[in-house]
Design an enzyme around this catalytic site. Structure first.
Site, PDB file in Angstrom:
ATOM      1  N   HIS A  97       0.868  -1.338  -0.383  1.00  0.00           N
ATOM      2  CA  HIS A  97       0.021   0.382   0.662  1.00  0.00           C
ATOM      3  C   HIS A  97       0.812   1.662   0.063  1.00  0.00           C
ATOM      4  O   HIS A  97       1.846   1.582   0.183  1.00  0.00           O
ATOM      5  CB  HIS A  97      -1.116  -0.136   1.169  1.00  0.00           C
ATOM      6  CG  HIS A  97      -0.107   0.414   3.041  1.00  0.00           C
ATOM      7  ND1 HIS A  97       0.181  -0.756   3.202  1.00  0.00           N
ATOM      8  CD2 HIS A  97       0.289   1.064   3.090  1.00  0.00           C
ATOM      9  CE1 HIS A  97       1.119  -0.649   4.030  1.00  0.00           C
ATOM     10  NE2 HIS A  97       0.613   0.524   4.676  1.00  0.00           N
ATOM     11  N   ASP A  99       1.013   5.093   2.204  1.00  0.00           N
ATOM     12  CA  ASP A  99      -0.297   5.632   3.119  1.00  0.00           C
ATOM     13  C   ASP A  99      -1.003   6.858   2.292  1.00  0.00           C
ATOM     14  O   ASP A  99      -0.619   7.419   1.380  1.00  0.00           O
ATOM     15  CB  ASP A  99       0.533   6.718   3.839  1.00  0.00           C
ATOM     16  CG  ASP A  99       1.211   5.481   4.652  1.00  0.00           C
ATOM     17  OD1 ASP A  99       0.820   3.903   4.873  1.00  0.00           O
ATOM     18  OD2 ASP A  99       2.623   5.457   5.446  1.00  0.00           O
ATOM     19  N   HIS A 252       4.330  -0.004   0.046  1.00  0.00           N
ATOM     20  CA  HIS A 252       5.503  -0.751   1.791  1.00  0.00           C
ATOM     21  C   HIS A 252       4.610  -1.578   2.339  1.00  0.00           C
ATOM     22  O   HIS A 252       4.127  -1.806   1.773  1.00  0.00           O
ATOM     23  CB  HIS A 252       5.726   0.345   2.540  1.00  0.00           C
ATOM     24  CG  HIS A 252       5.501   1.126   2.629  1.00  0.00           C
ATOM     25  ND1 HIS A 252       4.411   2.201   2.915  1.00  0.00           N
ATOM     26  CD2 HIS A 252       4.253   0.869   4.336  1.00  0.00           C
ATOM     27  CE1 HIS A 252       3.256   2.762   3.245  1.00  0.00           C
ATOM     28  NE2 HIS A 252       3.694   2.089   4.350  1.00  0.00           N
ATOM     29  N   ARG A 267       5.030   6.373  14.416  1.00  0.00           N
ATOM     30  CA  ARG A 267       4.813   6.519  13.092  1.00  0.00           C
ATOM     31  C   ARG A 267       4.733   8.717  12.540  1.00  0.00           C
ATOM     32  O   ARG A 267       3.453   8.463  13.552  1.00  0.00           O
ATOM     33  CB  ARG A 267       3.908   5.851  12.137  1.00  0.00           C
ATOM     34  CG  ARG A 267       4.286   6.433  10.313  1.00  0.00           C
ATOM     35  CD  ARG A 267       3.017   5.439   9.087  1.00  0.00           C
ATOM     36  NE  ARG A 267       1.726   5.920   9.274  1.00  0.00           N
ATOM     37  CZ  ARG A 267       0.593   5.751   8.447  1.00  0.00           C
ATOM     38  NH1 ARG A 267       1.336   4.304   8.021  1.00  0.00           N
ATOM     39  NH2 ARG A 267      -0.010   5.921   8.215  1.00  0.00           N
TER      40      ARG A 267
HETATM   41  C1  SIN Z   1       2.636   1.343   7.621  1.00  0.00           C
HETATM   42  O1  SIN Z   1       2.575   0.782   6.894  1.00  0.00           O
HETATM   43  O2  SIN Z   1       2.718   2.533   7.745  1.00  0.00           O
HETATM   44  C2  SIN Z   1       3.717   0.189   8.794  1.00  0.00           C
HETATM   45  C3  SIN Z   1       4.869  -0.085   8.185  1.00  0.00           C
HETATM   46  C4  SIN Z   1       5.573  -1.534   8.985  1.00  0.00           C
HETATM   47  O3  SIN Z   1       4.904  -1.175  11.280  1.00  0.00           O
HETATM   48  O4  SIN Z   1       7.017  -1.387   9.460  1.00  0.00           O
END
Ligand code: SIN
Length: 276
Positions: A97, A99, A252, A267
């Site tokens: 995905h 973000d 990612h 995050r």
């Molecule tokens: C996310 O998708 O923002 C999280 C990525 C992660 O936890 O490695």
């Protein structure tokens, strides 16, 4: 700290930035990090000791902070938790995905800081949407260039969405704040000027003017293509690791291979601009 060194990770994307302390980045080191971010789509740092205030200060050097409407915040409302407890089976972000692609002004990037890690596993994978775009045939590129796609978060964060039906349900809020946005399928990156494929399996629902069924055939083809290993890199987290990724040129995927152990990340998401 010595001179900053940028070590490219794979032919696809990603670079490690060595020799910097994120909490005390000089302007010239900041410029080197910025260039690596533009060139490689995601940059990784090791052995950092970031407080929540350092994390916020680093994010603010790139732009305004966007508070995610759905994630649980930490004690500091500007920082979101990405958490999986040892009893949980579903993780957050466990599929390819980008973000905030469901926002009219999609986020520029996210800064993820490791806070508690499993003994092993819990890596994050990234894929370059520059590389994916560049490797398409001239014919398909021509077809995609005039197209736009709809991105939604309803099926992910909504009341009947993926997380609400999972053991992550309690960690999400804002199910009434769901929404969608339309973006070009191919965007010109505002910093690099390069073209990138801008659809993703997490949030893209269909092409504008196409039915869902018609869209799925082509979207699934693009997703298979864009996830090819040669476009990707994989980051193994350690205590003190930090990743800063570009949401416009990468996907990612948080790998969910550490059942029975806890993983907690912090995050911060940074504001972007409309995509063209
Ligand atoms: C996310 O998708 O923002 C999280 C990525 C992660 O936890 O490695």
């Amino acid at each position: 700290m010595g001179a900053v060194e940028i070590r490219k990770m794979t032919g696809g994307c990603g670079a490690e930035v060595l020799g910097v302390d994120i909490a005390a980045l000089s302007n010239s080191d900041m410029e080197a990090v910025r260039q690596a971010y533009v060139d490689y789509g995601v940059v990784f740092f090791r052995d950092q000791k970031l407080t929540p205030e350092d994390h916020i200060a680093f994010a603010r050097r790139w732009g305004d902070i966007v508070v995610n409407k759905f994630f649980t915040p930490t004690q500091n409302p500007l920082i979101a938790e990405v958490r999986k407890e040892k009893e949980q089976t579903v993780n957050i972000g466990g599929g390819w995905h980008t973000d905030h692609s469901y926002d009219v002004e999609p986020a520029m990037g996210s800064v993820l800081v490791a806070r508690e890690l499993p003994e092993e596993g819990g890596d994050t994978m990234f894929a370059s949407m520059y590389a994916a775009w560049e490797a398409l045939s001239p014919g398909l590129k021509k077809t995609l260039e005039g197209m736009r796609a709809v991105h939604s978060n309803a099926h992910v964060f909504g009341a009947a969405g993926f997380y609400k039906a999972s053991d992550q349900s309690a960690g999400f809020k804002g199910e009434s704040l769901i929404g969608e946005a339309v973006h070009p399928v191919v965007v010109t990156h505002p910093l690099s000027g390069r073209k990138a494929l801008y659809v993703n399996p997490g949030f893209t629902t269909h092409f504008e003017g196409w039915t869902g069924e018609e869209s799925q055939a082509l979207l699934q083809h693009l997703y298979r293509h864009a996830a090819r290993p040669e476009f990707t890199c994989r980051f193994q987290w350690r205590e003190g690791s930090v990743a800063f990724w570009d949401n416009r040129s990468t996907w990612h995927y948080a790998v969910n291979d550490y059942h029975g152990e806890k993983r907690l990340m912090h995050r911060i998401t940074i504001a972007g601009a409309p995509l063209h």
